[in-house]
Design an enzyme around this catalytic site. Structure first.
Site, PDB file in Angstrom:
ATOM      1  N   ARG A  60      10.890 -12.631   3.344  1.00  0.00           N
ATOM      2  CA  ARG A  60      11.870 -11.552   3.486  1.00  0.00           C
ATOM      3  C   ARG A  60      13.051 -11.990   4.352  1.00  0.00           C
ATOM      4  O   ARG A  60      12.858 -12.617   5.398  1.00  0.00           O
ATOM      5  CB  ARG A  60      11.233 -10.343   4.185  1.00  0.00           C
ATOM      6  CG  ARG A  60      10.190  -9.619   3.388  1.00  0.00           C
ATOM      7  CD  ARG A  60       9.659  -8.514   4.281  1.00  0.00           C
ATOM      8  NE  ARG A  60       8.469  -7.868   3.730  1.00  0.00           N
ATOM      9  CZ  ARG A  60       7.636  -7.141   4.461  1.00  0.00           C
ATOM     10  NH1 ARG A  60       7.852  -6.964   5.765  1.00  0.00           N
ATOM     11  NH2 ARG A  60       6.590  -6.592   3.904  1.00  0.00           N
ATOM     12  N   LYS A 118       0.815  -1.216   0.000  1.00  0.00           N
ATOM     13  CA  LYS A 118       0.000   0.000   0.000  1.00  0.00           C
ATOM     14  C   LYS A 118       0.851   1.269   0.000  1.00  0.00           C
ATOM     15  O   LYS A 118       0.539   2.227  -0.722  1.00  0.00           O
ATOM     16  CB  LYS A 118      -0.925  -0.023   1.226  1.00  0.00           C
ATOM     17  CG  LYS A 118      -1.798   1.204   1.363  1.00  0.00           C
ATOM     18  CD  LYS A 118      -2.864   0.995   2.426  1.00  0.00           C
ATOM     19  CE  LYS A 118      -2.282   0.744   3.812  1.00  0.00           C
ATOM     20  NZ  LYS A 118      -1.746   1.956   4.458  1.00  0.00           N
TER      21      LYS A 118
END
Ligand SMILES: [Zn+2]
Length: 225
Positions: A127, A13
């Protein structure tokens, strides 16, 4: 044009907000950034914010609204607003609508990035970063040459504690519990159209879809200057 952008953690976002703001010349107001800046400025309001944030508590609606309402009158707000991370509750959404109605500048649309939980879990749990030099990797999208080792310095890569699956799933649940009533509010009680955009494709494709929706809103004649 005044827009709200919503989306689950890990759906990109923040990146999308920056791109949209740039493309359409909107003032990007991220509640997270604004709270941090207000704190850093050491204002009275910043002091109040710090108390809640440091205690890990939710900042009360009236303080959030006060901080955001002030930010919305900043230089650059004339060209339009892209609200990111706000409103987060129905009370905040109502206060925002009241604030914008007073200025005769209602919201033009609410953009909601949607993504499958499993896709988000895969993105976040993949990640890795190098604790030594800070280089960032992803086991699926940007893997190191040799397994779990930094290409630059050979250090063993690490995963942030927040990036494990159980924590990510909990954050997704929290997001849904918090935003579903807000989205329902916009669908049922607000003039602003709610537009969902599929956040599962790669970021550039999501940017395209979002931009298409914004153009559609802006050309529908509903968008007010
Ligand atoms: Zn390294």
């Amino acid at each position: 044009m005044r827009l709200v952008l919503m989306g689950p953690p890990g759906a990109g976002k923040g990146t999308q907000a920056k791109r949209l703001a740039e493309t359409f010349g909107l003032l990007h107001l991220s509640s997270g950034d604004i709270f941090r800046a207000e704190r850093a400025a050491g204002s009275e309001l910043g002091g109040k914010l710090a108390e809640y944030m440091d205690a890990g508590e939710l900042v009360p609606d009236e303080i959030v609204v006060e901080v955001m309402a002030r930010a919305m009158t900043r230089d650059g707000s004339q060209q339009g607003l892209l609200l990111d991370g706000f409103p987060r509750t129905v009370a905040q959404a109502e206060a925002l609508d009241a604030e914008l109605a007073r200025a005769d500048k209602p919201l033009d649309g609410v953009l909601v990035i949607t993504a499958d939980d499993d896709e988000i879990v895969g993105r976040i749990t993949g990640r890795r970063s190098c604790p030594d030099c800070g280089r960032v990797y992803h086991i699926r999208f940007m893997p190191p040459t040799s397994d779990e080792q930094c290409d630059d310095c050979g250090t063993k890569l690490v995963q942030r504690e927040d990036d494990v699956e159980s924590v990510v799933r909990q954050r997704l649940e929290n997001y849904k519990r918090q935003t579903e009533p807000v989205i329902r509010y916009y669908r049922e009680r607000s003039e602003a159209p709610v537009k969902e955009v599929d956040g599962n494709p790669p970021p550039d494709a999501v940017t395209e879809s979002l931009a298409d929706v914004v153009r559609e809103i802006s050309s529908s004649g509903e968008a007010k200057a």
